[in-house]
Each structure stands twice: as structure tokens, then as C-alpha cells.
Design a protein around this motif. Structure first.
Motif, PDB file in Angstrom:
ATOM      1  N   VAL A  26      81.630  -8.816  68.115  1.00  0.00           N
ATOM      2  CA  VAL A  26      83.137  -9.482  68.309  1.00  0.00           C
ATOM      3  C   VAL A  26      82.687 -10.652  69.332  1.00  0.00           C
ATOM      4  N   ARG A  27      81.960 -10.453  70.572  1.00  0.00           N
ATOM      5  CA  ARG A  27      81.859 -11.313  71.575  1.00  0.00           C
ATOM      6  C   ARG A  27      81.039 -12.530  70.852  1.00  0.00           C
ATOM      7  N   GLU A  28      79.925 -12.025  70.349  1.00  0.00           N
ATOM      8  CA  GLU A  28      79.248 -13.263  69.719  1.00  0.00           C
ATOM      9  C   GLU A  28      80.112 -14.098  68.809  1.00  0.00           C
ATOM     10  N   LEU A  29      80.992 -13.509  67.976  1.00  0.00           N
ATOM     11  CA  LEU A  29      81.603 -14.401  66.913  1.00  0.00           C
ATOM     12  C   LEU A  29      82.922 -15.185  67.812  1.00  0.00           C
ATOM     13  N   LEU A  30      83.213 -14.587  68.627  1.00  0.00           N
ATOM     14  CA  LEU A  30      84.337 -15.422  69.720  1.00  0.00           C
ATOM     15  C   LEU A  30      83.633 -16.389  70.489  1.00  0.00           C
ATOM     16  N   CYS A  31      82.403 -16.268  70.647  1.00  0.00           N
ATOM     17  CA  CYS A  31      81.837 -17.371  71.308  1.00  0.00           C
ATOM     18  C   CYS A  31      81.139 -18.744  70.476  1.00  0.00           C
ATOM     19  N   GLY A  32      81.266 -18.217  69.155  1.00  0.00           N
ATOM     20  CA  GLY A  32      81.144 -19.515  68.176  1.00  0.00           C
ATOM     21  C   GLY A  32      79.810 -19.061  67.279  1.00  0.00           C
ATOM     22  N   SER A  33      79.116 -18.039  67.451  1.00  0.00           N
ATOM     23  CA  SER A  33      77.942 -17.621  66.505  1.00  0.00           C
ATOM     24  C   SER A  33      78.599 -17.336  65.205  1.00  0.00           C
ATOM     25  N   ARG A  34      77.957 -17.838  64.194  1.00  0.00           N
ATOM     26  CA  ARG A  34      78.552 -17.385  62.836  1.00  0.00           C
ATOM     27  C   ARG A  34      77.595 -16.936  61.947  1.00  0.00           C
ATOM     28  N   ARG A  35      76.307 -17.507  62.027  1.00  0.00           N
ATOM     29  CA  ARG A  35      75.069 -16.742  61.117  1.00  0.00           C
ATOM     30  C   ARG A  35      74.484 -15.654  61.800  1.00  0.00           C
ATOM     31  N   PHE A  36      73.967 -14.751  60.759  1.00  0.00           N
ATOM     32  CA  PHE A  36      73.405 -13.426  61.231  1.00  0.00           C
ATOM     33  C   PHE A  36      72.307 -13.420  62.389  1.00  0.00           C
ATOM     34  N   ASN A  37      71.497 -14.489  62.340  1.00  0.00           N
ATOM     35  CA  ASN A  37      70.178 -14.712  63.295  1.00  0.00           C
ATOM     36  C   ASN A  37      70.969 -15.111  64.536  1.00  0.00           C
ATOM     37  N   ASP A  38      72.068 -15.958  64.449  1.00  0.00           N
ATOM     38  CA  ASP A  38      72.479 -16.536  65.580  1.00  0.00           C
ATOM     39  C   ASP A  38      73.363 -15.489  66.367  1.00  0.00           C
ATOM     40  N   ILE A  39      74.008 -14.730  65.632  1.00  0.00           N
ATOM     41  CA  ILE A  39      74.565 -13.562  66.255  1.00  0.00           C
ATOM     42  C   ILE A  39      73.434 -12.538  67.244  1.00  0.00           C
ATOM     43  N   ARG A  40      72.388 -12.513  66.356  1.00  0.00           N
ATOM     44  CA  ARG A  40      71.746 -11.581  66.897  1.00  0.00           C
ATOM     45  C   ARG A  40      70.702 -12.080  68.067  1.00  0.00           C
ATOM     46  N   ARG A  41      70.444 -13.210  68.281  1.00  0.00           N
ATOM     47  CA  ARG A  41      69.962 -13.949  69.524  1.00  0.00           C
ATOM     48  C   ARG A  41      70.811 -13.521  70.604  1.00  0.00           C
ATOM     49  N   GLY A  42      72.111 -13.701  70.629  1.00  0.00           N
ATOM     50  CA  GLY A  42      72.798 -13.085  71.871  1.00  0.00           C
ATOM     51  C   GLY A  42      72.832 -11.602  72.027  1.00  0.00           C
ATOM     52  N   ILE A  43      72.365 -10.693  70.927  1.00  0.00           N
ATOM     53  CA  ILE A  43      72.242  -9.520  71.270  1.00  0.00           C
ATOM     54  C   ILE A  43      70.784  -9.040  70.718  1.00  0.00           C
ATOM     55  N   PRO A  44      69.814  -9.251  71.338  1.00  0.00           N
ATOM     56  CA  PRO A  44      68.460  -9.277  70.751  1.00  0.00           C
ATOM     57  C   PRO A  44      67.996  -7.602  70.678  1.00  0.00           C
ATOM     58  N   ARG A  45      68.645  -6.811  71.481  1.00  0.00           N
ATOM     59  CA  ARG A  45      68.117  -5.508  71.170  1.00  0.00           C
ATOM     60  C   ARG A  45      68.721  -4.676  69.948  1.00  0.00           C
ATOM     61  N   ILE A  46      69.676  -5.394  69.359  1.00  0.00           N
ATOM     62  CA  ILE A  46      70.507  -4.823  68.094  1.00  0.00           C
ATOM     63  C   ILE A  46      69.388  -4.896  66.987  1.00  0.00           C
ATOM     64  N   SER A  47      69.497  -3.839  65.982  1.00  0.00           N
ATOM     65  CA  SER A  47      68.449  -4.065  64.962  1.00  0.00           C
ATOM     66  C   SER A  47      69.205  -4.782  64.060  1.00  0.00           C
ATOM     67  N   ARG A  48      68.393  -5.253  62.822  1.00  0.00           N
ATOM     68  CA  ARG A  48      68.999  -6.143  61.891  1.00  0.00           C
ATOM     69  C   ARG A  48      69.749  -5.004  61.041  1.00  0.00           C
ATOM     70  N   THR A  49      69.523  -3.822  60.872  1.00  0.00           N
ATOM     71  CA  THR A  49      70.191  -2.827  59.964  1.00  0.00           C
ATOM     72  C   THR A  49      71.602  -2.601  60.810  1.00  0.00           C
ATOM     73  N   MET A  50      71.442  -2.527  61.923  1.00  0.00           N
ATOM     74  CA  MET A  50      72.847  -2.175  62.853  1.00  0.00           C
ATOM     75  C   MET A  50      73.679  -3.173  62.752  1.00  0.00           C
ATOM     76  N   LEU A  51      73.083  -4.455  63.234  1.00  0.00           N
ATOM     77  CA  LEU A  51      73.994  -5.756  62.994  1.00  0.00           C
ATOM     78  C   LEU A  51      74.743  -5.618  61.652  1.00  0.00           C
TER      79      LEU A  51
END
Length: 228
Positions: A26-51
Motif C-alpha cells: 500500500v505504501r508503494e502505491l501511495l507513493c506513486g508506483s503503479r506497475r508490478f516491477n516498480d512496486i517490487r523495486r521499493g520492496i526488494p525482498r518480497i517474492s513475485r509470488t507474494m506480491l
């Protein structure tokens, strides 16, 4: 997974939002990230499956909507999701005020710091001509921040612009400055250095608006814990 079995709205909301990573998504979305990979860049330890699972869960409760963007699927907060800004902000303010801040003892990733730096560029303060800042943070591969009067991009290679500044030192010193634990001079005493033309090196800290909670001091600071 069994629920809490409570009528209380706090319990019901926590069942939905209390899972690992959920509020960071939610934090990443609030900060303006919209695409899957952009969200993950801000949370690098989350797996793709978990995201993917967390985004689906947020969509299921009506907090996130999946839409087709110009370059593929994007995720946007609904009215319900945007209302979580108060919750995320309150959690951040509490953590900034009450949790110990000793960057040298924390298990930290570089990517979220640089992603936030890119988000918080003060474009009005930048030099007129585009330039690249090279980050050589100890234990990490070099990263490059392209700065123009209208755009900031984080890159794995220099995209072909002048590279006058090199920022190097331990990640803990960079975090101490960015998070507001220390002023820039204090971070330099911890080993952070900016090399390049003197005018640009001196101007560098002023090119950023800094972490948005940096102005919140600790509730009961130890003597000299926060330095200039």
C-alpha cells in the motif's frame, strides 16, 4: 487461516491488512508506483509470488484495482485504498518517533533508499543541464541517478550523460542522513562522501526534499543520538 472471530472493526481490518508486506505494498502505491516491477523495486525482498498474492487480496477487498496501462497492467488505489494513507502515515510517524534509529545495526537494503531519493527530487533546485550521480555504496553494485530539470531516473548503468558526482561510503551513513537521524555533515562523519566539483558536491543535499518523515525526531533522544 482462521480469523479472529471478533465483530470489532479493528480486528476485521487487521485480518485483511495485517499480513506480512501488505501495508508496504500500500505504501508503494501511495507513493506513486503503479506497475508490478516498480512496486517490487521499493520492496526488494518480497517474492513475485507474494506480491501477486498481496495485490490480489487488496483487490478482493476493494482497495486496489487492476487496470490496463499504456505498457501493460497497472495497479491503482481505489477510494478505499487511498483512505489507508492515514493508517500508513500514522504507522510511519509512530515508528520514526518511538523506534530506535541505529542504521549501523540494521539489516538494510540499498534499493528502497535510492527509490525514495528518486521520488523526492526537488527539480527546482537542480542544475540546468542533465547529469548523473554515481552511487558506490559499500557492498553494493554501482547505481546511477539521472537528474534533469523534469525527470529523475534510477539506472543500473550510466545512460550517457555527464557523471560529475560520486557518492560513496557505508549504506548506514546514507540512511542516517536520508531518514533524518543525522544532518548531512553528521553523515559525512560516519563515512558518507560526495566527490566532484565543489559547487555541485556542496549543492547535492539540497537537490532532495528528503524522506518525508525525516523531520520527526525521536520521542526521547539519547544525548547526541541525532547530530547535525
Amino acid at each position: 487461516m482462521a480469523g479472529y472471530g471478533q465483530f470489532c472493526a479493528v480486528a476485521r481490518a487487521h485480518e485483511v491488512l495485517g499480513g506480512r508486506w501488505t501495508l508496504l505494498v500500500v505504501r508503494e502505491l501511495l507513493c506513486g508506483s503503479r506497475r508490478f516491477n516498480d512496486i517490487r523495486r521499493g520492496i526488494p525482498r518480497i517474492s513475485r509470488t507474494m506480491l501477486s498474492e498481496r495485490l490480489q487480496e487488496l483487490a478482493a477487498v476493494g482497495a486496489v484495482e487492476r487496470v490496463e496501462g499504456e505498457h501493460g497492467p497497472e495497479y491503482v488505489l481505489t477510494e478505499a485504498g487511498r483512505e489507508l494513507a492515514g493508517l500508513v502515515g500514522a504507522l510511519g510517524r509512530w515508528g520514526q518517533r518511538w523506534l530506535p534509529r541505529r542504521a549501523e545495526a540494521e539489516d538494510l537494503d540499498l534499493e528502497p533508499v535510492l527509490v525514495d531519493l528518486r521520488r523526492r527530487v526537488d527539480f527546482a533546485a537542480l542544475p540546468r543541464d542533465p547529469l548523473v550521480v554515481r552511487f558506490e555504496i559499500r557492498g553494493h553494485r554501482p547505481r546511477f541517478l539521472l537528474l534533469t530539470p523534469a525527470e529523475a531516473s534510477l539506472c543500473t548503468h550510466n545512460p550517457g550523460f555527464p557523471e560529475p558526482l560520486r557518492v560513496h561510503g557505508p549504506l548506514s551513513a546514507l540512511v542516517a542522513w536520508w531518514r533524518g537521524d543525522r544532518g548531512f555533515a553528521g553523515a559525512q562523519r560516519l563515512g558518507l562522501a560526495v566527490e566532484g566539483p565543489r559547487a555541485l558536491a556542496r549543492a547535492f543535499p539540497g537537490w532532495f526534499l528528503r524522506y518525508q518523515l525525516a523531520g520527526i525526531g525521536p520521542a526521547a533522544p539519547a544525548s547526541a543520538e541525532l547530530e547535525a
